[in-house]
Every structure is written in structure tokens, then in C-alpha cells.
Design an enzyme around this catalytic site. Structure first.
Site, mmCIF file in Angstrom:
data_model
loop_
_atom_site.group_PDB
_atom_site.id
_atom_site.type_symbol
_atom_site.label_atom_id
_atom_site.label_comp_id
_atom_site.label_asym_id
_atom_site.label_seq_id
_atom_site.Cartn_x
_atom_site.Cartn_y
_atom_site.Cartn_z
ATOM 1 N N ASP A 28 -10.836 -10.807 5.115
ATOM 2 C CA ASP A 28 -11.982 -11.054 4.239
ATOM 3 C C ASP A 28 -12.314 -12.542 4.184
ATOM 4 O O ASP A 28 -13.486 -12.912 4.087
ATOM 5 C CB ASP A 28 -11.709 -10.505 2.832
ATOM 6 C CG ASP A 28 -12.196 -9.068 2.678
ATOM 7 O OD1 ASP A 28 -12.406 -8.393 3.696
ATOM 8 O OD2 ASP A 28 -12.383 -8.616 1.532
ATOM 9 N N ASP B 146 -5.695 -7.644 4.716
ATOM 10 C CA ASP B 146 -6.832 -7.389 3.838
ATOM 11 C C ASP B 146 -7.471 -8.710 3.418
ATOM 12 O O ASP B 146 -8.678 -8.922 3.579
ATOM 13 C CB ASP B 146 -6.318 -6.621 2.605
ATOM 14 C CG ASP B 146 -7.405 -6.310 1.598
ATOM 15 O OD1 ASP B 146 -8.462 -5.797 2.001
ATOM 16 O OD2 ASP B 146 -7.197 -6.559 0.391
ATOM 17 N N LYS C 150 4.747 -13.999 5.305
ATOM 18 C CA LYS C 150 5.319 -14.861 4.275
ATOM 19 C C LYS C 150 6.832 -14.637 4.240
ATOM 20 O O LYS C 150 7.426 -14.333 3.192
ATOM 21 C CB LYS C 150 4.640 -14.537 2.929
ATOM 22 C CG LYS C 150 4.980 -15.476 1.800
ATOM 23 C CD LYS C 150 4.277 -16.818 1.808
ATOM 24 C CE LYS C 150 4.840 -17.747 0.750
ATOM 25 N NZ LYS C 150 4.246 -19.098 0.737
ATOM 26 N N ASP D 146 -0.063 -18.494 3.871
ATOM 27 C CA ASP D 146 -0.742 -19.499 3.051
ATOM 28 C C ASP D 146 -1.242 -20.660 3.932
ATOM 29 O O ASP D 146 -2.388 -21.100 3.798
ATOM 30 C CB ASP D 146 0.148 -19.987 1.897
ATOM 31 C CG ASP D 146 1.549 -20.391 2.310
ATOM 32 O OD1 ASP D 146 2.061 -19.884 3.328
ATOM 33 O OD2 ASP D 146 2.163 -21.230 1.624
ATOM 34 N N TYR E 10 0.819 -1.215 0.000
ATOM 35 C CA TYR E 10 0.000 0.000 0.000
ATOM 36 C C TYR E 10 0.855 1.268 0.000
ATOM 37 O O TYR E 10 0.361 2.325 -0.372
ATOM 38 C CB TYR E 10 -0.963 0.000 1.196
ATOM 39 C CG TYR E 10 -2.097 -0.990 1.037
ATOM 40 C CD1 TYR E 10 -1.870 -2.347 1.211
ATOM 41 C CD2 TYR E 10 -3.380 -0.581 0.696
ATOM 42 C CE1 TYR E 10 -2.904 -3.269 1.056
ATOM 43 C CE2 TYR E 10 -4.416 -1.493 0.549
ATOM 44 C CZ TYR E 10 -4.176 -2.832 0.731
ATOM 45 O OH TYR E 10 -5.188 -3.739 0.581
HETATM 46 C C1 LIG Z 1 -10.942 -0.496 -1.181
HETATM 47 C C2 LIG Z 1 -9.591 -1.087 -0.848
HETATM 48 C C3 LIG Z 1 -8.501 -0.115 -1.205
HETATM 49 C C4 LIG Z 1 -9.501 -1.535 0.630
HETATM 50 C C5 LIG Z 1 -8.151 -2.131 0.959
HETATM 51 O O1 LIG Z 1 -7.557 -2.858 0.135
HETATM 52 O O2 LIG Z 1 -7.664 -1.881 2.076
HETATM 53 C C6 LIG Z 1 -10.575 -2.540 1.058
HETATM 54 O O3 LIG Z 1 -10.415 -3.768 0.433
HETATM 55 C C7 LIG Z 1 -10.519 -2.700 2.556
HETATM 56 O O4 LIG Z 1 -10.111 -3.776 3.026
HETATM 57 O O5 LIG Z 1 -10.857 -1.758 3.286
HETATM 58 C C1 LIG Z 2 7.542 -23.340 0.256
HETATM 59 C C2 LIG Z 2 7.053 -22.083 -0.428
HETATM 60 C C3 LIG Z 2 8.210 -21.291 -0.976
HETATM 61 C C4 LIG Z 2 6.012 -22.399 -1.501
HETATM 62 C C5 LIG Z 2 5.498 -21.135 -2.178
HETATM 63 O O1 LIG Z 2 5.301 -20.087 -1.530
HETATM 64 O O2 LIG Z 2 5.279 -21.190 -3.395
HETATM 65 C C6 LIG Z 2 4.786 -23.199 -1.014
HETATM 66 O O3 LIG Z 2 4.006 -22.446 -0.136
HETATM 67 C C7 LIG Z 2 3.973 -23.623 -2.192
HETATM 68 O O4 LIG Z 2 2.855 -23.098 -2.382
HETATM 69 O O5 LIG Z 2 4.439 -24.465 -2.965
#
Ligand SMILES: CC(C)[C@H](C(=O)O)[C@@H](O)C(=O)O
Ligand SMILES: CC(C)[C@H](C(=O)O)[C@@H](O)C(=O)O
Lengths: 332, 332
Positions: free
Chosen positions: A233, A229, A173, A205, A120
Site C-alpha cells: 500500500d 499488506d 522484522k 522498517d 492473518y
Molecule cells: C480488507 C483487508 C482484510 C485486506 C487485507 O488486510 O489483506 C486488504 O487490506 C487487502 O490488502 O486486500
Molecule cells: C532496533 C530495533 C529493535 C528498533 C525497533 O524495532 O524498535 C528500531 O527499529 C527503532 O525503531 O528504534
């Protein structure tokens, strides 16, 4: 003490749910001075600017702001407004309310999202016909400030468990973004350690897999801006959508409160929007301004009405926005 | 035609599930030449390097590679290996299998994740005591190449609906990363338009809310590298975890196949790991090498065994890895 509160309805259902939230605030015998300001798609169509300088300045000068939603111009409105209140943390609770159809009704988490940097703070460049870059920014100072807030937050028993021992989880990450998320992770864990707060960590992840599998493993989650974000969500999807979720953008001596939902163009203007997220955002505003008891009363009234009161269409009912609002005011 | 297939067991349960997958490949009368190679934590402990040059070169020279999992060194192993096979797309199906406890059993999606750039092409810098940056990279060429693959993928009926008309969804965050994800979004949609393939789009945060609410809205999802990492792991949580999910890193004339799961240190060495994800990765390998019918037979046998055959502990059974493998081979 009088509080100056800027009120920005914005677009779509913002124009319906923000007045509902103001009605709830007015139900208390508190000294609020409401200042109306404009922002969003309609403002842009009229004035050429989605966020006029007067609005930006009014928000900066106020004690707090209540914002509804903006349409196409959302990013142009909300990102500068977060800056106007000097917000370093976005507080996003996700809890399943009684009687609301939720995929994981046992979900009860709060995201503390870094609110100033990451992608951001993006400096983007078009370096050639073929290639663009974005410079993602992570500082120790912002990471530590967020972590200090997180430690106070759990220490005050404001986490879902209400127990200072619950600690928090850092999601990041850092196995790929070693220097930037590595810095974030290290600083956040260091602050927790200095403050004697329990902290564990998850790769973002892995967190996205585990949260739907078992949300009860988590309470307070601290994360970089974009991770917060997306992951907050995701949590919204587990508790039944965005319709009920409030959020707070907290700064040093100012803050902005907004429902997580958008403008809902499909139902806007019909008076049937669910005002709950905006009203719960007003509850966060009350607490932020020191009216903790009033905040709790709003929350309790909302839960009451969700249990056995009138419901809007998104929750399977047929009540209008003002019926739900009246029922909440009635039970304060 | 003989195929040279490099086999890397890696760490933890990789040492159990990869041999199971090889057993399945050997059950067919096909001319495979298997070349064993080393990588991962144990290799690092022995040789000082998580990914020795011989392994990198062997993978680059082969027709395809089957990889298990690596522990702490995962990123040091898998990211260079994706480069060794010149992989531009990571194919990640997430489908709920019969008889497996899933939060959203109706989920049936395939992620096509960009596999070379985004934050993974990350140039990171420590610019001061306080500040680090990461330069995120997006090119039109990589975006278009991914989109071309996506158009062929849906055109060949390889999407979940098996229907070329299903098109695909692009997930991105172009409202914030306007130049980089803006470029990605624009190029992917342009290629779809040129090829006459239907494409719609979602912001990645909105997608994270909507996927758990209703996964049947989606089929093939095309996304930038980190978005694909997180969103495909979210889908894994909806179908019951990582235990069953395969993936393919596809390049121009080489590819690497790996289960999505990790090393599972808690059960490693006990012979009770679920070999399904590795075996389904072998099915993707068969299809990639042109043995489409054999790939389908593996998939069918796996579904059969999941319906009424022996199960490992993660699926509530008590069978050993080799019992499940034998049952699958038996039903080929
Ligand atoms: C509208 C967008 C820029 C905003 C963000 O990414 O922060 C929204 O998704 C939020 O989470 O408030
Ligand atoms: C281990 C890591 C670097 C890898 C990635 O981030 O791609 C894993 O999460 C995947 O999705 O295979």
C-alpha cells in the site's frame, strides 16, 4: 478449453468496474463461462451473510474468480475467499503509468505477499478484562512455498526488470520477531540459495524509509502477510494511489483477481469510476489461465489509453467508466 | 537542581554524534552530571554482553539518558533500555527541515508509538519442526496510558499545528486483529472522548498509501508498537531520511533520547557524520527536564544552521561533524 470464471461485483464501484473488466474479457474469442455470485455489504443486508456458502463454493469450484470490492464487510469477504482458492501468494505489482501524476514515477516493483498466515492466521483471545493476545503463525512450509513461487517468478522474467538475475528482496522484522520472522527469513533465503536465485534482505522498517527515497533499488519484494499488506500500500502511494493497481491471489489450481482499491462510496453509482485496476486484474487472470498474449494486449491497450485516451475524474479527466472501457476494448 | 544524565555513545557514528550533542548541552549554564556508560557491538566484543548490567542500572537510576546507536546488537540494547526507563511511549517527530531535499517538504507529523507491548512483548515458541508462533499482547491499561499521553500532548499544543483542536489520528489494523487492535482502538478512542479530544482513525495500510499522497492531512498519529515503527520510518523517507530525526522514549520519571538513525558504518570514524539528529534528541531531553526555553534555542539554532550554515556530506555539504556542532553552539 473452457474456463469457468466466477464474477463477484461486490459493493460500491465494484458494481461498475467489474462489468467493465468482463467486457474486456469478452472481447477475446476465448471460451469463458461466467458465473455471477454475490458477496459484500449489500449481500449481508439482504441475506444476513456477507459471504454466502454458495459464493464460497462457487469460487472454490471455478478456474478463477474476478472480484470487485466490499465495504464494511471487506475482511469477512476477502479473507475467506483467499482461502477458498487456496491462495498461498498475493501478487501485487505497483508501477507508475504514463501520464499519471505519481510521487515516484520511476517505481516499478512487485510484492509477493504470503497469503495464509502471520497475524492473518490469528488466533485471538481475551485473556482478562485488561489483556488480549493474538497468536501469529509462521511455518517453514508456507515460507518455502512462497519462496519457490518467487524463484519461478523471477526466473521466468516476470519481475519488473524482466531479468532472471534481478533476484528478489526479503522484507521482514526478524531482529524483533526472531523465531517467527527468523524462520520466514531463513527459509526464504535458503530456497533462493538452493535455486541459485539472488536474494537480499531488508528490515521492513528500513524498507519503508528507503522505498520512497529510491524505489529503483527494488524489484521483486517477498514478505510476510501483514508486512506485504502495508508495504504494497505504501508503494501504491508512490505511484499515485490505488486507482490503477491490480492484484492476484494465486493458489495451486485456482486464483482470485481483485483491484487493490475499495468501494469508493463517494463516487459509487455515478458511472464515473476508473475501471483500470479491474481491467488490469482481468489481464492477470488471462495470463494465469495461459492466455499470455491476450494479457499483454490488455496491458498495452490500457497504457495506450492512459497516454492519450479518455480519462476518469481521479486522473483529472471527465470521461465515464464506459467511455474508458470502450476506448480500451477499441485498442485491443 | 542537578540532573544526572547517562551518556551512551554506542557504536559507529554514535561515538561522534553523541559527544556533539553533549557539547550542545554543556553550552548552557545548567547543572548536568554526565555519567558515561557502555553498550553495543564493541561492548559485546569486549565484555561478552551488548548491554552490561551496570549500564542498565545506571540508566534506570538516572534522570535521563542520551543514546547514540548500536550495530548488530541494536535490538539487544535498545529494547531493554526502553524497559529500564519504564518507557510507555516513543515520541517520533518527522518534519522536513529548510534546505533539505525532501520528497514531501510539507510533512509535519509526530508519531506517538506504544512502547511496551504488541509483538515486542513477544512470547515466541517453536512448536514443531515446521511451525513457530509469536504471542502479540495488547492491554487496555497500556492503550489508555498512551492515549492519556496523546491527549495531554495535543492539549499542551505540542502537536505540529500547535493547536489543541487538531486532535490525533489512531492508526491500527483492527479489521484483521479484531480482538487485540480492536481493544487498542476502542480504548484510545474512549480516552479521547472522555477528555474531549478530537480523534479519527485510519487502517494502517490505508495510512501507508495516504501519507505519501498528502501528509498535510495528518498531525499527531497514535499507534501500536510495530505499526509505529514502520509508519514513522515511512515518514522519515518523506522528509529526506533518518539523518535529522530525533526520538524520545518517555517513561514515568525517566526517559531515553536517541537519534532515529543507525551506526552508518560506511562513514563511521571519519568525523563527517551529521550530528543534527543527536542534537535534536538533546533538545527533546532539555524540554523533558523542564528546560523548555533552552530546547527551543537548540531547535532554532539547528534550523538556522540548516538554512545557511555548514553542512555535512549527507546534505550535500563537505563540513565535518565538529564544524556543524560549533556552528550550532555559536548560534544558541
Ligand atoms: C480488507 C483487508 C482484510 C485486506 C487485507 O488486510 O489483506 C486488504 O487490506 C487487502 O490488502 O486486500
Ligand atoms: C532496533 C530495533 C529493535 C528498533 C525497533 O524495532 O524498535 C528500531 O527499529 C527503532 O525503531 O528504534
Amino acid at each position: 478449453m473452457s474456463h469457468e470464471v466466477v464474477v463477484i461485483e461486490g459493493d460500491g464501484i465494484g458494481r461498475e468496474v467489474v462489468p467493465a473488466a468482463v467486457e474486456v474479457l469478452e472481447a477475446f474469442d476465448l471460451d469463458f463461462e461466467f458465473v455471477e455470485a454475490e458477496a459484500g455489504d449489500a449481500t449481508k443486508a439482504e441475506t444476513g451473510e456477507a459471504l454466502p456458502a454458495e459464493t464460497y463454493d462457487a469460487v472454490g469450484d471455478a478456474d478463477a474468480t474476478l472480484f470487485g470490492a466490499a465495504g464494511e464487510t471487506a475482511a469477512d469477504v476477502i479473507l475467506p475467499l483467499r482461502e477458498a482458492v487456496d491462495s498461498f501468494v498475493n501478487v501485487r505489482p505497483a508501477v507508475a503509468y504514463p501520464g499519471v501524476d505519481a510521487l515516484r514515477p520511476e517505481t516499478d516493483v512487485v510484492f509477493l505477499r504470503e497469503n495464509t498466515e502471520g497475524v492473518y492466521a490469528g488466533h485471538e483471545d481475551r485473556l482478562s478484562e485488561d489483556l488480549s493476545t493474538l497468536t501469529r503463525v509462521v511455518t517453514s512450509s508456507a515460507s518455502r512455498e512462497l519462496a519457490e513461487y518467487a524463484c519461478e517468478f523471477v526466473g521466468d522474467g516476470r519481475g519488473p526488470a524482466g531479468d532472471p538475475d534481478e533476484g528478489f528482496t526479503v522484507a521482514h522484522k526478524a531482529n524483533v520477531m526472531r523465531e517467527t520472522d527468523g524462520r520466514f527469513r531463513e527459509e526464504v533465503l535458503a530456497v533462493a540459495d538452493e535455486r541459485g536465485v539472488d536474494a537480499d534482505e531488508e528490515l521492513m522498517d528500513a524498507f519503508a524509509t528507503k522505498l520512497p527515497l529510491d524505489p529503483t533499488q527494488y524489484g521483486v519484494i517477498v514478505c510476510p502477510n501483514l508486512a506485504g499488506d502495508v508495504l504494497s500500500d505504501l508503494a501504491a502511494g508512490l505511484v499515485g494511489g490505488l486507482g490503477l493497481l491490480p492484484s492476484a491471489n494465486v493458489g495451486h489450481d485456482n486464483a482470485l483477481f481483485e483491484p487493490v482499491h475499495g468501494t469508493a462510496p463517494d463516487i459509487a453509482g455515478e458511472g464515473v469510476a476508473n475501471p483500470t485496476a479491474a481491467i488490469l486484474s482481468a489481464a492477470m487472470l488471462l495470463e494465469y489461465l495461459g492466455h499470455v498474449e491476450e494479457g499483454t494486449r490488455v496491458r498495452d491497450a490500457v497504457e495506450d489509453v492512459l497516454s492519450d485516451g479518455p480519462r476518469t475524474g481521479d486522473l483529472g479527466g471527465a470521461a465515464a467508466t464506459d467511455e474508458v472501457t470502450a476506448a480500451i476494448v477499441d485498442r485491443l
